[in-house]
Design an enzyme around this catalytic site. Structure first.
Site, mmCIF file in Angstrom:
data_model
loop_
_atom_site.group_PDB
_atom_site.id
_atom_site.type_symbol
_atom_site.label_atom_id
_atom_site.label_comp_id
_atom_site.label_asym_id
_atom_site.label_seq_id
_atom_site.Cartn_x
_atom_site.Cartn_y
_atom_site.Cartn_z
ATOM 1 C CG ASP A 1 -2.100 0.926 1.114
ATOM 2 O OD1 ASP A 1 -1.882 2.120 0.844
ATOM 3 O OD2 ASP A 1 -3.237 0.455 1.279
ATOM 4 C CG LEU B 1 -9.407 -4.873 -2.111
ATOM 5 C CD1 LEU B 1 -8.914 -6.305 -2.182
ATOM 6 C CD2 LEU B 1 -10.066 -4.623 -0.774
ATOM 7 C CB THR C 1 -3.484 4.193 -9.538
ATOM 8 O OG1 THR C 1 -2.609 5.272 -9.204
ATOM 9 C CG2 THR C 1 -3.429 3.142 -8.455
ATOM 10 C CE1 TYR D 1 -12.280 3.742 -9.220
ATOM 11 C CE2 TYR D 1 -14.658 3.916 -9.039
ATOM 12 C CZ TYR D 1 -13.472 3.392 -8.597
ATOM 13 O OH TYR D 1 -13.464 2.528 -7.539
#
Ligand code: UDP
Length: 320
Positions: free
Chosen positions: A31, A74, A93, A147
């Site tokens: 992360d 995730l 990303t 998105y």
């Protein structure tokens, strides 16, 4: 099992990590703390390996995936506010980063759970939204739809690789809420309104407040994710993971004011005032939950009032 959770310090990811640790798995978290928070991992910190870095580093991703048995992906640029404010970061990303994870899973023959979103359906009017339904999106000049598009590319990529042997499943989340929501991170209407109500500030309702969402308590979100990620019957399948009880934003605001005992008023705010020109919202969003029930035996069960109560308790303890 050795499990890699990308985005494991995030709001949903960290709850998933806690569950995986309790189940006895050996967990590594990757992360970059862009919207995640290391405090989210307090409960599991001493049981996991935490790598603070980005999924954009393909060599690092390759190394971590190689060492894992299964991967829960995730990590993503999330939250409508963030997407609209910084569309490029989120797009990179959510495409390049996701591609790194998916391709490493292909190369090292690892099982992949891809976390996706109900934004996939866009602004379709068909309710409930079933996994194989058409997607209805606006123009590319509306940043929000980037998105949905990026996540759809990820789903396409994973599904295409499945034809070449990748063991994968996709979960599409519907408005998850619960402890660890962060108004400054992932954002969301529940986080905003809870913060506003507890500060006796006006609750901001965008538009006329008749738009609806199906709010899903994080424990349910995680249960659906775990089942889709671990059950062999889930391989090659896309699942909606959400509660199918529909709530208007007006009703949510009233409920939060009532439950907090707040003196807050409602402040109506136009979409333009909040998100700038050229914003489109989704008017309704309701999941068809039959596939998750049939294949995974999963059904979100926590009522909104109950979930908000638990969130509120956490909020009061944390943000005192
Ligand atoms: N919303 C609102 N007030 C807020 C934040 C959000 O009225 O302070 C509205 C938002 O415009 C949308 C709904 O609540 O119609 C859900 O927004 P959120 O950002 O939580 O998630 P979305 O479902 O849009 O991804």
């Amino acid at each position: 099992m050795r499990v890699l959770v990308t985005g494991g310090a995030g709001y949903i990811g960290s709850h998933l990590v806690d569950r995986l640790v309790k189940l006895g798995h050996e967990v590594t978290v990757l992360d970059d703390l862009s919207t995640g928070n290391s405090a989210n991992l307090a409960e599991s910190r001493s049981h996991i390996r935490f790598v603070e870095d980005t999924i954009l580093d393909d060599r690092l991703v390759d190394k971590l995936v190689r060492r894992a048995d299964t991967v829960f992906h995730l990590a993503a640029g999330v939250g409508v506010g963030n997407i609209v404010a910084k569309p490029l970061d989120a797009l990179i990303t959510n495409t390049r980063g996701a591609e790194n994870v998916i391709e490493a899973c292909v190369k090292h023959e690892k099982r992949l759970l891809l976390a996706s979103t109900s934004e996939i359906y866009g602004k379709t009017g068909k309710m409930p939204m079933s996994e194989d339904d058409d997607r209805v999106l606006g123009s590319t000049t509306i940043a929000r739809w980037g998105y949905s598009t990026a996540k759809a590319i990820d789903e396409h990529l994973a599904l295409a690789y499945a034809q070449h042997g990748l063991r994968m499943s996709v979960v599409r989340y519907f408005n998850s809420y619960g402890p660890r929501l962060d108004p400054k991170g992932y954002g969301s209407v529940v986080a905003n309104m809870m913060r506003q109500a507890l500060a006796d500030e006006p609750l901001t309702v965008h538009g006329d407040g008749t738009q609806t969402r199906c709010f899903t308590y994080v424990e349910d979100t995680v249960e659906g994710t775990l089942r889709a990620g671990l059950d062999a019957k889930a391989e090659g399948v896309v699942f909606n993971v959400g509660n199918d009880r529909e709530t208007t934003i007006n009703d949510l605001a009233a409920l939060i004011i009532e439950m907090t005992g707040s003196r807050s008023a409602i402040r109506r705010m136009s979409y333009e005032e909040r998100y700038g020109k050229g914003f489109e919202d989704t008017k309704r969003r309701v999941p068809d939950v039959r596939r998750a029930a049939d294949v995974l035996g999963f059904r979100a069960s926590i009522e909104l009032r109950d979930g908000l109560e638990r969130t509120l308790q956490w909020w009061r303890n944390t943000y005192r």
